[in-house]
Design a protein around this motif. Structure first.
Motif, PDB file in Angstrom:
ATOM      1  N   ARG A  45       0.818  -1.194   0.000  1.00 10.02           N
ATOM      2  CA  ARG A  45       0.000   0.000   0.000  1.00 10.02           C
ATOM      3  C   ARG A  45       0.852   1.244   0.000  1.00 10.02           C
ATOM      4  N   TYR A  46       0.349   2.224  -0.662  1.00  9.33           N
ATOM      5  CA  TYR A  46       1.001   3.495  -0.852  1.00  9.33           C
ATOM      6  C   TYR A  46       1.140   4.212   0.493  1.00  9.33           C
ATOM      7  N   LYS A  47       2.356   4.572   0.852  1.00  5.30           N
ATOM      8  CA  LYS A  47       2.571   5.314   2.093  1.00  5.30           C
ATOM      9  C   LYS A  47       3.288   6.605   1.765  1.00  5.30           C
ATOM     10  N   SER A  48       2.732   7.689   2.234  1.00  5.24           N
ATOM     11  CA  SER A  48       3.250   8.990   1.853  1.00  5.24           C
ATOM     12  C   SER A  48       3.638   9.806   3.079  1.00  5.24           C
ATOM     13  N   LEU A  49       4.866  10.308   3.061  1.00  6.79           N
ATOM     14  CA  LEU A  49       5.401  11.066   4.194  1.00  6.79           C
ATOM     15  C   LEU A  49       5.783  12.476   3.777  1.00  6.79           C
ATOM     16  N   LEU A  50       5.617  13.396   4.688  1.00  8.43           N
ATOM     17  CA  LEU A  50       6.199  14.726   4.544  1.00  8.43           C
ATOM     18  C   LEU A  50       7.222  14.856   5.665  1.00  8.43           C
ATOM     19  N   ILE A  51       8.457  15.166   5.296  1.00  8.71           N
ATOM     20  CA  ILE A  51       9.539  15.284   6.283  1.00  8.71           C
ATOM     21  C   ILE A  51       9.961  16.742   6.378  1.00  8.71           C
ATOM     22  N   VAL A  52       9.996  17.261   7.602  1.00  4.29           N
ATOM     23  CA  VAL A  52      10.362  18.656   7.843  1.00  4.29           C
ATOM     24  C   VAL A  52      11.601  18.689   8.727  1.00  4.29           C
ATOM     25  N   ALA A  90      13.093   2.791   1.313  1.00  3.64           N
ATOM     26  CA  ALA A  90      12.203   1.871   2.040  1.00  3.64           C
ATOM     27  C   ALA A  90      10.830   1.773   1.367  1.00  3.64           C
ATOM     28  N   GLY A  91      10.623   2.510   0.280  1.00  3.14           N
ATOM     29  CA  GLY A  91       9.389   2.364  -0.488  1.00  3.14           C
ATOM     30  C   GLY A  91       8.308   3.394  -0.217  1.00  3.14           C
ATOM     31  N   TYR A  92       8.656   4.458   0.482  1.00  6.92           N
ATOM     32  CA  TYR A  92       7.670   5.509   0.758  1.00  6.92           C
ATOM     33  C   TYR A  92       7.701   6.568  -0.335  1.00  6.92           C
ATOM     34  N   GLN A  93       6.556   7.221  -0.535  1.00  7.42           N
ATOM     35  CA  GLN A  93       6.524   8.451  -1.324  1.00  7.42           C
ATOM     36  C   GLN A  93       6.942   9.542  -0.352  1.00  7.42           C
ATOM     37  N   VAL A  94       7.979  10.280  -0.664  1.00  6.67           N
ATOM     38  CA  VAL A  94       8.511  11.249   0.294  1.00  6.67           C
ATOM     39  C   VAL A  94       8.512  12.648  -0.306  1.00  6.67           C
ATOM     40  N   GLU A  95       8.032  13.583   0.478  1.00 10.18           N
ATOM     41  CA  GLU A  95       8.179  14.975   0.122  1.00 10.18           C
ATOM     42  C   GLU A  95       8.889  15.660   1.281  1.00 10.18           C
TER      43      GLU A  95
END
Length: 126
Positions: free
Chosen positions: A7-14, A31-36
């Motif tokens: 499953r699609y996992k999306s993170l925002l990292i600040v 690790a397979g995450y969508q990262v912004e």
């Protein structure tokens, strides 16, 4: 098309420290995450507002210029009540307690155990 269990996992990292930000982005992307990424709290809020419902998790440093991570967590929880938040800090437990009081799911102290964070994320994001 992705197989269902991935499953699609999306993170925002600040994170205002660019080296740390690049390191986090690389780890979670591999690790397979969508990262912004965002280098500060105000930029992070703007991204969250522009891309409503895109992110399942926010990872935020707590000590940053302009808007602190604690203030960011407060604002995000008010505006995006379902958002899961992990706070990270190199400044010890007092500030960690503030983040938890503001409803962060967890606080991890630097130096970060990224594998431990990933396991934690997998536990809070279905």
């Amino acid at each position: 098309f992705m197989p269902q269990k991935q499953r699609y996992k999306s993170l925002l990292i600040v994170e205002d420290d660019e080296d740390a930000l690049v390191h986090l982005e690389k780890f979670f992307t591999l690790a397979g995450y969508q990262v912004e990424i965002a280098t500060g709290g105000l930029a992070a809020l703007q991204i969250l507002r522009d891309k409503r419902n895109t992110f399942q998790l926010l990872i935020s440093d707590l000590v940053m210029p302009n808007i602190s991570g604690v203030a960011l967590i407060t604002a995000v929880k008010k505006e995006f009540s379902d958002m899961k938040i992990i706070a990270i800090t190199g400044y010890g437990e007092q500030i960690a307690d503030l983040a938890l009081a503001d409803k962060a799911e967890a606080v991890f102290l630097k130096p970060l155990d990224l594998t431990g964070i990933e396991v934690f994320i997998d536990g809070i994001i279905e």
